[in-house]
Design a protein around this motif. Structure first.
Motif, PDB file in Angstrom:
ATOM      1  N   ALA A 129     -22.067  -1.920  87.866  1.00  0.00           N
ATOM      2  CA  ALA A 129     -21.835  -2.112  86.435  1.00  0.00           C
ATOM      3  C   ALA A 129     -23.116  -2.497  85.710  1.00  0.00           C
ATOM      4  N   GLU A 143     -25.325   0.507  85.312  1.00  0.00           N
ATOM      5  CA  GLU A 143     -24.803   1.446  84.316  1.00  0.00           C
ATOM      6  C   GLU A 143     -25.006   0.933  82.898  1.00  0.00           C
ATOM      7  N   HIS A 144     -24.635  -0.322  82.648  1.00  0.00           N
ATOM      8  CA  HIS A 144     -24.623  -0.855  81.281  1.00  0.00           C
ATOM      9  C   HIS A 144     -25.917  -1.541  80.872  1.00  0.00           C
ATOM     10  N   LEU A 145     -26.633  -2.117  81.847  1.00  0.00           N
ATOM     11  CA  LEU A 145     -27.830  -2.906  81.525  1.00  0.00           C
ATOM     12  C   LEU A 145     -28.952  -2.538  82.497  1.00  0.00           C
ATOM     13  N   ARG A 153     -16.386  -5.623  86.304  1.00  0.00           N
ATOM     14  CA  ARG A 153     -16.757  -4.444  85.512  1.00  0.00           C
ATOM     15  C   ARG A 153     -16.484  -4.677  84.034  1.00  0.00           C
ATOM     16  N   ALA A 200     -19.318  -4.986  80.875  1.00  0.00           N
ATOM     17  CA  ALA A 200     -19.193  -4.169  79.664  1.00  0.00           C
ATOM     18  C   ALA A 200     -19.202  -5.053  78.416  1.00  0.00           C
ATOM     19  N   ARG A 201     -18.522  -6.190  78.498  1.00  0.00           N
ATOM     20  CA  ARG A 201     -18.504  -7.109  77.349  1.00  0.00           C
ATOM     21  C   ARG A 201     -19.874  -7.738  77.122  1.00  0.00           C
ATOM     22  N   ALA A 227     -22.741  -6.374  77.777  1.00  0.00           N
ATOM     23  CA  ALA A 227     -23.573  -5.347  77.156  1.00  0.00           C
ATOM     24  C   ALA A 227     -23.270  -5.224  75.670  1.00  0.00           C
ATOM     25  N   THR A 228     -21.997  -5.312  75.314  1.00  0.00           N
ATOM     26  CA  THR A 228     -21.618  -5.268  73.898  1.00  0.00           C
ATOM     27  C   THR A 228     -22.166  -6.482  73.159  1.00  0.00           C
ATOM     28  N   GLU A 247     -25.785  -6.144  72.426  1.00  0.00           N
ATOM     29  CA  GLU A 247     -26.087  -5.195  71.362  1.00  0.00           C
ATOM     30  C   GLU A 247     -25.655  -5.690  69.993  1.00  0.00           C
TER      31      GLU A 247
END
Length: 476
Positions: free
Chosen positions: A378, A381-383, A448, A452-453, A455-456, A459
């Motif tokens: 994860a 993929e995201h970071l 996972r 994702a959170r 990464a959000t 941003e």
């Protein structure tokens, strides 16, 4: 006291005019300057009115920024003397993630604590059956239940360190063990060597005694022996607190040659080694076999601390100390001022779990490997800009961020449902700002979702709105 002028301050902070809310961005900029060392601690800041005039903002805006810095511990003020920079006490700041109970509904990524293993239910049932035979007495066993001390001693012996039950003191968790040991061995002003990063509650225990912390840097690559032994010699450290087995948080594993050398340096410099073995049973990959640090002890100066919390379950508040029989008795007398003995039922549960230790280790290897794999995938993929090394055991990744502040990210992540433990919680005096500890002790789907959170949050910040291109992350 040195001071920085309003014009100098305005050049240093460089807050974009579009940053919203502006006072938070201003506070974040000042905080970043303090953490980077560009504004030293104990530096007097310009008066609110003067800085507001120079920045072209209202005095209320600057006042709000100063108030926020004071709240977070980065600013101190006194009537008539102005305001000067400071560093917060990590144990007492209001955003300390260790104070969370989990009742806030956030994904708890600040605690590296796995759920209970499948063997717990059966062990608890057997312990309840065992309990009546102990009910004839008063229930106080200051050294611990003899049957549990026998199991712990037998485990050390099986790992290559001959141990008698008389050398074991059972405690109410490893944190309690650290408090007892430091309480007996350390006095005000005594130098104590600690790794940086290290276990936050060990820092708290040393500070509680008024000891002087001597940090020595460590990375995922491990310990630099020359730096460690040099610090031991130069500081005349009375105690050194080390975690050679899947170090928390870096995951590093100390090899036998380094263990022998550290033990030798401790003998030369008259330093007692307090060795935290909380993660020692949790090798996940085929790693080089290592002996317990106590195997290299030739003059009874190594005190080993263990715990049931990581291998089995954090709800079992049972830990232990392995040392000489004489010191174990002294520690038991010392603990009596705050805690007579550990709970009998929990000790019986852990006794039964020792009979299932290999079963539990195999289960932990399966579950933690799966969670580690999910967390690593994860993050990549995201970071993808974040840097880390996958450890061969333990339960945490020590991640270096590609940009920004881990504390600011942790506060933003809380707004997206994830509670994090940023690097400064594991350092001395607010260091390690660019690091984050991420445990892989939760289930893969949860990890996972958490990444994702995060990464959000990275941003968009805490409010969910997209970050201005060049603005600093907001302080909450």
């Amino acid at each position: 006291m040195r001071h920085v002028g309003a014009a100098q301050m305005a050049r240093l902070v460089d807050v974009p005019p579009q940053a919203r809310p502006y006072y938070r961005a201003l506070a974040d900029a000042v905080r970043a300057l303090i953490m980077d060392g560009r504004i030293p601690v104990r530096m007097r800041l310009p008066a609110e009115r003067h800085l507001a005039q120079t920045l072209g903002v209202s005095r209320t805006t600057v006042t709000a920024a100063y108030d926020l810095l004071r709240e977070r511990g980065y600013l101190e003020s006194r009537q008539g003397s102005g305001s000067w920079t400071a560093l917060p006490d990590p144990a007492s700041t209001v955003d300390n993630p260790w104070l969370s109970t989990g009742a806030d509904g956030l994904i708890q990524l600040h605690a590296a604590a796995p759920p209970a293993p499948s063997a717990l239910r059966e062990a608890m049932a057997e312990a309840v059956e065992d309990l009546p035979r102990y009910a004839m007495g008063n229930g106080y066993y200051p050294m611990g239940l003899p049957v549990l001390r026998e199991r712990i001693a037998a485990r050390y012996t099986a790992r290559g360190v001959a141990t008698r039950p008389e050398q074991i003191l059972v405690t109410t968790g490893s944190q309690h063990a650290i408090q007892i040991v430091t309480g007996l061995l350390l006095g005000a002003g005594d130098p104590v060597l600690v790794e940086s990063p290290t276990y936050p509650h060990a820092i708290d225990a040393a500070r509680l005694r008024g000891a002087r912390l001597v940090p020595v840097g460590i990375s995922h690559e491990g310990w630099q022996l020359d730096l460690l032994t040099c610090a031991m010699r130069q500081s005349a450290a009375r105690v050194a607190y080390l975690m050679p087995d899947f170090h928390n948080p870096t995951g590093a594993l100390m090899d036998d040659a380094t263990r022998a050398a550290v033990a030798g340096a401790a003998r030369r410099h008259d330093t007692t080694l307090v060795i935290d073995e909380t993660w020692s049973e949790l090798a996940l990959d085929e790693v080089p076999r290592t002996a317990p640090m106590a195997a290299f002890d030739t003059d009874s100066r190594i005190v080993s601390i263990g715990s049931a919390s990581k291998l089995w379950w954090g709800g079992l508040r049972i830990g232990w100390v392995r040392t000489t029989a004489a010191l174990a008795r002294r520690l038991a007398l010392h603990r009596a001022s705050v805690d007579i003995a550990s709970p009998v039922l929990e000790q019986l549960v852990v006794t039964r779990l020792f009979d299932r230790i290999e079963e539990t280790r195999a289960e932990r290897r399966r579950t933690l490997r799966a969670s580690r794999e999910a967390l690593v995938a994860a993050l990549r993929e995201h970071l993808p800009g974040w840097d880390f090394t996958v450890p061969g055991g333990g339960g945490t990744l020590w991640v270096r961020l590609d940009e920004g502040s881990a504390v600011s990210l942790a506060e933003a992540a809380a707004g997206h449902g994830v509670r994090l433990a940023p690097g400064p919680w594991f350092g001395v005096e607010g260091t390690l700002e660019g690091y984050l500890r991420l445990p892989y002790t939760l289930a893969p789907p949860v990890l996972r979702e958490a990444v994702a959170r995060i990464a959000t949050a990275r941003e968009r910040g805490p409010s969910g709105a997209a970050r201005p291109p060049d603005s600093l992350a907001a302080m909450v």
